[in-house]
Design an enzyme around this catalytic site. Structure first.
Site, PDB file in Angstrom:
ATOM      1  N   GLY A   1     -23.942   9.524   4.903  1.00 33.43           N
ATOM      2  CA  GLY A   1     -25.041  10.285   3.742  1.00 33.43           C
ATOM      3  C   GLY A   1     -24.744  11.344   3.205  1.00 33.43           C
ATOM      4  O   GLY A   1     -25.622  11.934   2.780  1.00 33.43           O
TER       5      GLY A   1
ATOM      6  N   GLU B   1     -21.139  11.062  -1.821  1.00 31.07           N
ATOM      7  CA  GLU B   1     -21.750   9.798  -2.561  1.00 31.07           C
ATOM      8  C   GLU B   1     -22.171   9.804  -3.897  1.00 31.07           C
ATOM      9  O   GLU B   1     -21.790   8.793  -4.557  1.00 31.07           O
ATOM     10  CB  GLU B   1     -22.701   8.897  -1.370  1.00 31.07           C
TER      11      GLU B   1
ATOM     12  N   CYS C   1      -8.259  12.217   3.594  1.00 32.38           N
ATOM     13  CA  CYS C   1      -8.185  11.703   4.977  1.00 32.38           C
ATOM     14  C   CYS C   1      -6.770  11.802   5.593  1.00 32.38           C
ATOM     15  O   CYS C   1      -6.380  12.364   6.678  1.00 32.38           O
ATOM     16  CB  CYS C   1      -8.620  10.361   5.001  1.00 32.38           C
TER      17      CYS C   1
ATOM     18  N   CYS D   1      -2.774   8.162   3.870  1.00 33.95           N
ATOM     19  CA  CYS D   1      -1.668   7.490   2.850  1.00 33.95           C
ATOM     20  C   CYS D   1      -0.700   8.748   2.680  1.00 33.95           C
ATOM     21  O   CYS D   1       0.378   8.485   2.091  1.00 33.95           O
ATOM     22  CB  CYS D   1      -2.202   7.238   1.729  1.00 33.95           C
TER      23      CYS D   1
ATOM     24  N   CYS E   1       0.563  -1.122   0.066  1.00 34.59           N
ATOM     25  CA  CYS E   1      -0.042  -0.008   0.090  1.00 34.59           C
ATOM     26  C   CYS E   1       0.736   1.244   0.106  1.00 34.59           C
ATOM     27  O   CYS E   1       0.240   2.267  -0.229  1.00 34.59           O
ATOM     28  CB  CYS E   1      -0.865  -0.037   1.063  1.00 34.59           C
TER      29      CYS E   1
END
Length: 1367
Positions: free
Chosen positions: A1117, A1293, A120, A123, A55
């Site tokens: 959501g 989403e 986020c 990574c 990864c």
């Protein structure tokens, strides 16, 4: 020697990290560099993402100093695989060593943040180090400085810099742009959206605004103090570290002889330790023998007969030497052959693995353990030789002999491998090509099959054809013990003149020769690849139109499949860019400054520099213990006991906890939703494979993981019913979860009437959709710390702290005010850190409660993948009626959802599926939906849960209808789009006002901006010309309904005027904190005093704390950001109202008021400067629709099944975006995650339901080389929406659904391939024209099967029957 060692460190382990000296006097030799950095230093940027080298999250820069040459060698390694003892005398650089917030960020950090390339952030540190290494080494090369503002790096090198790094958030495009911004040959106009310049600025201004990079001021990666210590060789004290480094073959032989065969089973011979990334080791070793100090194993010798590569030479060094060896060779063909070998090696693994993995280690794994090695296959084709040493002798044998021998014993060592120099006979030419088919073009994925072919050919006198003098054909990685030479195939080719008849005979024999063993996946596909690769190699030589001058190693043959490495430019650094320039079209707004502006994500630079703290980065408290789950491997069984293979608990184990250890006043609860709960541990009966049975608690995470892996669970299945493992089983046994009435979707219209009005009908067609794993880079993690008065503080990486709070309290049997759950940030969630994160938090809290010590847990990747649950699999059976003009009149479907063993959020799936499926006007819509309870792990929310499947089901129906009518599918889509009236019929109040229905506008606009109609014609022309590649293009719309939920917020103004904000929403990488900061700055600026234009820099959003901010709910959501913003806006309005009298009073006295003075005065007047609000959306406006459309074009390789996404164009309606840069990142990241679902990610399990896609080796998410080559995104500003938060709309989403356009385009390309196949007689007449189902995911084997596993055979038969077909 010994005295000199003692003088210089006493044989201690000495190294540097970010310029700091570390001396370790004793350590377990199995300790990895990552373990040491994370547990013994403050440098926590190195993350454990997989523990397999797959990864890139753990990548560091390793620097070695050569005192003889006075040179430093810098390269990346995977710290999760690198043993600490192996870095003695080396220097390590992590991203913290490049720069930080206190001393100044590195230009890489600045540009990652400015190009919006971190979401986020988990990574990001590994990305930064990977790129820094490439940048650093480019500067060392003898290249001209083309520009003082840029590096010596090329665009192509910049793109490949992160090829070994995974990112689940961004979609990679912005990361690549950040890297390319350093390249000397970059066109600055090609770089995407960033925070440095505005559209329309001159190139000069853009260059000047980039964060400065000065190549002459490079960071020193090897400190001077370490150079001084290395003036004399220092070896570790072997006895103290159990680490031996023989310096000669003789010493090694003596060492092997002194240890008997039994002793050697407790000894591990190492070079790089990368093999443990594939073959997980649970055994401990008494002795480690490091071979890297032996000169014969570490050097490369060049001679007139070949290149001899030491077994300990890294793959990267071998690549360099193979390319450079050509300088000493006079024969052009030999040079080219070596370069082709090097180019193939460059496609193996990732750069950081190649940098340390050794040639000998690769050969040993292939020979001993059946590792599917590319290196072995390629070297087998060129008759490589292997040199081996045992205790008593040396020998040199062919690689083929080496592979056929019994596995090397522990006292036999590979010394070197020799690649011979090939010379062809006069009037002949050499041909050499290598091939591999794998899910990722740039490597970091095992091949389905690899091959290498070497042939000597000459003209056949009297004809215009070619004869084969000699040939060597090697095939590997197809499911046998090792690669093979296809000698029978070679025999029939030698001496033959190549034509289609010979090819047909050859292909038949290949199919009989390359036969996978039983149990291997996709056996027919692998066999077809062998045929395809050899066909590609020989086919052009069988054509009469090919001139002899145009073939050979230096000649150019138009490769049929594009898989042959020989047709690529050998100098990879100057190969064409992987990605084409793309457009990001946004409309920013200053109306509500700074809301609506594309500012960089809050904390992005901190994430890049490694300073952002995730849960597992929190330093372990004193006496901390570590947990690991023991899980069931049976779907339904009684648990009769748990014990260890050795009989006694392994080293370090402190306790084993199960359901019996839950306090009497507590409850066996591990997670809950509004629909129900699930147990923390199985009781006497385990109900699914992957269910938690017990928790091992040990003194380190490593010991806990090993103990859990060594645990043996005893089962009893006597007198138990068979488990329910399929939805069909659930139907048969009526095993369902109830759908609450308020979630039951409503039918639309009268299905029977609709079917009666239809001209055509499709009855009982079937679709099956699989699961999908979250693959957040940060696995489930928590830290529980006992506090005074029977309280518990839990740090959890979770999207729903409030729910974890109640679960922990119930489990421990304590009042809720005894529990506090804190979440600062989450390293990727996608729904998997909501309910599925609760058991980890609860287990840590239970262990901490029982043992009165802090307990933390960080799930290893395998355990996480097995227990996660993931997206819901389902079976759909549909019947549809439609008119001859393509208008659909009625649709009915039966939907069976596999929910797993507990409710989780599964009851919401029917409503979600229907909401997305209703994007077309079906006329009448009816359905029968069952949520099936099965003996699988509980499925949970995953980004667009249900909506993704519903939208795809709609497209599958549309495609089927179009195919049945032999009608253009885009016409059928267009024919069934909603009018506003039909939209209102299907969605009722959710449809909003007529002006809000923007899909028709988007639909037309994306056709225009993508040049859809023109490209459709171009695709048709391409397909007419090309036999072995076919293209497809597709336009797909989406409608996605979202729901606003109540959300709290709190704003406090401190005495110096700085502002602190708390919200219920959790920062997952979606930019929630950024939008909240913008909203706070805007809302408080309405006080209209001096200095408020700069309020953004004064705002800090702090971590979620369930005792400070209650009722936080779920961050899910797609709407939590806007709900949090609205809660903050209401809070700010209260503060403005309180501050207004103070401002007015000051204004009367001073004439003007500065922000700081206003706040100071407010404090003096005891004004309450903390305000909180709980935003509750109105029932009439809490639901709304999101719209978008995408056009995607793909190219399918008919010989391999590889699908390349050539281009994707997206238009998405964000209303008036709160932050267009953040929303753009969400759109791109969601789309790429959708590509994973539709094209790449296979969730496989064994017959008991235990997940077998449990590693980076077996589960492939998109990488930088699998995203669209050109990726254009436009955020549409649809104007004013009165009932939305500042007219904004969701973005997290809905864009995921647009990735169906790639799947549909692939279907279109396959359709063309099947039409051609039918013309060759490869399909029956009815089969050629009948609709077909393209499975999800449409992996290479799936695509190849539909294009024809025997397409080569069909082509050859047709060409022999009608020679004109081959032209």
């Amino acid at each position: 020697m010994e005295s000199r060692e003692r003088k210089r460190g006493g044989g201690n382990l000495v190294f540097a990290v970010n310029g700091e000296r570390f001396e370790v006097t004793s350590i377990d030799p199995s300790t990895t560099l990552l373990e040491f950095l994370r547990s013994q230093t403050r440098f926590k940027s190195v993350k454990l993402g997989c523990g397999e080298g797959g990864c890139g999250a753990c990548v560091v820069l390793l620097s070695k100093y050569d005192p003889v040459r006075d040179q430093v060698e810098d390269y990346t390694v995977n710290s999760c695989l690198t043993l600490l003892c192996s870095i003695n005398g080396c220097s390590i650089t992590t991203t913290e060593g490049l720069g930080n917030s206190k001393e100044g960020f590195h230009a890489i950090h600045h540009r990652i943040a400015g190009f919006h390339a971190s979401q986020c952030g988990f990574c990001t540190p590994g990305m930064c180090v990977s790129f820094f290494s490439v940048l650093l080494n480019a500067e060392k090369r003898n290249r001209p400085d083309l520009s003082p503002d840029f590096s010596k790096l090329s665009v192509s090198e910049a793109e490949k810099a992160i090829a070994g790094n995974l990112c689940r958030c961004t979609g990679y495009r912005p990361i690549v742009d950040a890297c390319k911004s350093f390249a000397s040959d970059v066109d600055i106009e090609d770089l995407g959206l960033n925070s440095f310049w505005h559209k329309g600025e001159s190139k000069e201004n853009k260059v000047n605004k980039l964060p400065s990079y000065d190549s002459s001021c490079q960071l020193s990666t090897f400190p001077e103090f370490l150079k001084e210590e290395l003036q004399s060789t220092v070896l570790l004290d072997s006895e103290r570290y159990s680490w031996y480094s023989p310096v000669s073959i003789g010493e090694l032989q003596g060492m092997l002889e002194s240890k008997g065969a039994n002793d050697m089973t407790r000894a591990k011979i190492v070079v790089s330790n990368t093999g443990t990334g594939y073959y997980k080791e649970l055994a401990s070793y008494d002795t480690y023998i490091d071979l890297r100090k032996i000169p014969e194993l570490s050097i490369v010798k060049r001679g007139s007969t070949g290149i001899q590569i030491g077994a300990a030479v890294s793959i990267t060094k071998a690549i360099v030497e193979l390319k450079d060896s050509g300088k000493d060779i006079m024969y052009d063909d030999a040079k080219m052959l070596l370069r082709k070998i090097a180019d193939h090696f460059d496609k193996i693994a990732s750069g950081s693995v190649r940098n340390s993995a050794s040639i000998g280690g690769n050969l040993a794994m292939a020979q001993r353990s059946g590792f599917p090695s590319d290196i072995v296959t390629v070297l087998l084709a060129v008759d490589a030789l292997v040199e081996i040493v045992t205790v008593s002798k040396w020998e040199t044998i062919t690689l083929e002999e080496f592979l056929e021998r019994p596995p090397l014993d522990s006292r036999s060592i590979i010394v070197s491998v020799k690649v011979p120099i090939w010379k062809q006979e006069s009037h002949c030419k050499l041909m050499f090509e290598t091939y591999r088919a794998s899910p990722r073009p740039l490597g970091n994925a095992l091949p389905y099959l690899n091959a290498a072919f070497l042939a000597e050919i000459c003209p056949c006198h009297g004809t215009d054809r070619f004869k084969v003098n000699h040939v060597r054909l090697a095939f590997g990685a197809y499911g046998t013990k090792h690669a093979i030479r296809a000698r029978k195939v070679e025999e029939i080719l030698v001496g033959r003149t190549l034509d289609h008849e010979v090819l047909q005979e050859t292909m038949k024999l290949v199919r009989a020769t390359v036969v996978p063993e039983d149990g291997i996946s996709h056996p027919s596909y692998r066999m077809s690849l062998a045929e395809a690769f050899l066909f590609e190699f020989l086919q052009m030589l069988s054509e009469t139109s090919v001139e002899f001058s145009g073939v050979g190693l230096n000649g150019y043959i138009d490769s049929q499949s594009g898989t042959g490495y020989g047709v690529e430019k050998c100098d990879i650094s100057h190969s064409p860019p992987q990605l084409l320039p793309a457009k990001q079209t946004i409309i920013s707004s200053s109306e509500h400054h700074p809301v609506g502006e594309p500012i960089a994500k809050t904390g992005a630079a901190l994430q890049a520099s490694g300073e952002a703290i995730f849960v597992d980065d929190i330093p372990s408290p004193a006496d901390c213990l570590y947990g690991a789950f023991i899980y069931s491997t049976k779907p339904l069984a009684r648990v009769t006991g748990v014990h260890f293979k050795s009989g006694s608990p392994p080293n370090g184990v402190a306790a084993i906890l199960c359901y019996k250890d839950i306090p009497v006043e507590g409850e066996n609860i591990g997670a809950r939703s509004i629909f129900g709960s699930e147990p923390l541990f199985a009781s006497d009966l385990t109900r699914c494979a992957g269910e938690r049975i017990a928790l091992v608690v040990a003194d380190t995470q490593k010991h806990a993981d090993i103990a859990a892996a060594l645990a043996v669970v005893d089962y009893d299945t006597e007198n138990l019913e068979p488990p329910i493992l399929t939805v069909e089983d659930a139907i048969e046994r009526s095993s369902f979860f109830e759908i609450p009435p308020f979630l039951n979707p409503e039918h639309v219209g009268d299905f029977n009437e609709g079917m009666a009005a239809a001209d055509h009908k499709i009855l009982s067609a079937e679709i099956r959709l699989p699961s999908q794993y979250y693959f957040y880079l940060e696995t489930q993690t928590a830290l529980a710390i006992p506090d005074e008065d029977n309280c518990m503080v839990v740090y959890s990486s979770i999207q729903a702290p409030e729910f974890a709070h109640s679960v922990v309290a119930k489990c421990l049997g304590v009042p809720a005010n005894n529990v506090r759950v804190i979440t600062r940030r989450v390293g990727g969630g996608f729904g998997g850190k909501a309910i599925r994160a609760m058991p980890t938090a609860a287990a840590c809290a239970l262990a901490a409660h029982r043992l009165h010590r802090p307990v933390r847990m960080y799930l290893n990747r395998k355990t996480d993948m097995i227990m996660a649950g993931g997206r819901h699999p389902m079976k759909i059976t549909y019947s549809v009626g439609f008119k001859s003009d393509g208008k659909i009149t009625a649709l009915h479907f039966v939907l069976l959802i596999n929910a797993g063993i507990s409710e989780d959020i599964s009851p919401i799936l029917p409503s979600n599926i229907l909401n997305a499926l209703k994007k077309y006007n079906w006329g009448a819509l009816s359905f029968d939906i069952k949520v099936c309870k099965t003996n699988h792990t509980s499925k949970s929310a995953m980004r667009a849960p249900g909506e993704l499947q519903g939208s795809f089901i709609a497209e599958a129906v549309i495609e089927h209808v179009a195919a049945s009518l032999s009608m253009d599918v885009d016409f059928v889509r267009n024919r069934n789009l909603h009018s506003y009236d039909s939209l209102t019929l299907f969605y009722k109040h959710g449809a909003g006002e007529p002006t809000e229905y923007t899909l028709p506008t988007i639909w037309d606009k994306v056709a225009t901006t993508s040049r859809y109609n023109q490209r459709l014609d171009m695709v048709k022309q391409f397909n007419e010309i090309h036999k072995w590649r076919k293209r497809g293009i597709s336009r797909v719309p989406i409608l996605h309904e979202v729901l606003l939920r109540p959300t709290p917020g709190k704003v406090s103004i401190l005495q110096d005027g700085s502002i602190v904000v708390e919200v219920g929403g959790i920062e997952l990488g979606q930019g929630l904190w950024t939008k909240v900061k913008q909203m706070t700055a805007y809302a408080l600026s309405l006080i209209k005093c001096g200095g408020t234009e700069d309020l953004l820099e004064k705002v800090r959003v702090i971590q979620a704390d369930t005792l400070s901010m209650i009722q936080g709910g779920f961050t899910a959501g797609s709407t939590t950001s806007e709900s949090s913003c609205e809660a903050v806006r209401i809070s700010c309005n209260m503060l403005v109202e309180r501050l207004t009298p103070v401002k007015d009073s000051l204004q009367q006295k001073t004439g003007s008021v500065k922000w700081e003075a206003l706040i100071s005065q407010a404090y003096l007047q005891a004004v309450n400067l903390s305000a909180s609000a709980h935003y509750v959306p109105e029932s009439t406006s809490m639901k709304y629709l999101n719209y978008g459309a995408a056009v995607s074009e793909v190219q399918v390789n008919l010989l391999t099944g590889e699908t390349t996404i050539l281009r994707s164009d997206i238009i998405y309606d964000c209303g008036q975006s709160l932050n267009p840069a953040v929303d753009l990142g969400q759109i791109e990241g969601a789309f790429v995650q959708g590509i994973g679902f539709f094209m790449l990610e296979e969730c496989l399990s064994d017959p008991d339901g235990l997940v077998t896609s449990d590693s980076t080796w077996t589960y492939k998410i998109p990488t930088v080389d699998t995203i669209p080559k050109q990726f254009n995104v436009e955020i549409m500003n649809s104007g004013y929406h009165q009932k939305r938060v500042l007219s904004s709309k969701a973005s997290g989403e809905p864009p995921l659904l647009l990735a169906a356009s790639v799947h549909c385009a692939t279907r279109a390309a396959i359709k063309e391939a099947r039409r051609q196949l039918a013309s060759w007689g490869g399909l029956e007449g009815s089969e050629a024209n009948s609709p077909f189902q393209l499975s999800v995911p449409a992996t290479m084997p799936v695509v190849k099967e539909l294009c024809g596993l025997h397409v080569v055979e069909s082509y050859l038969k047709a060409s022999l029957a009608n020679p004109s077909r081959s032209n």
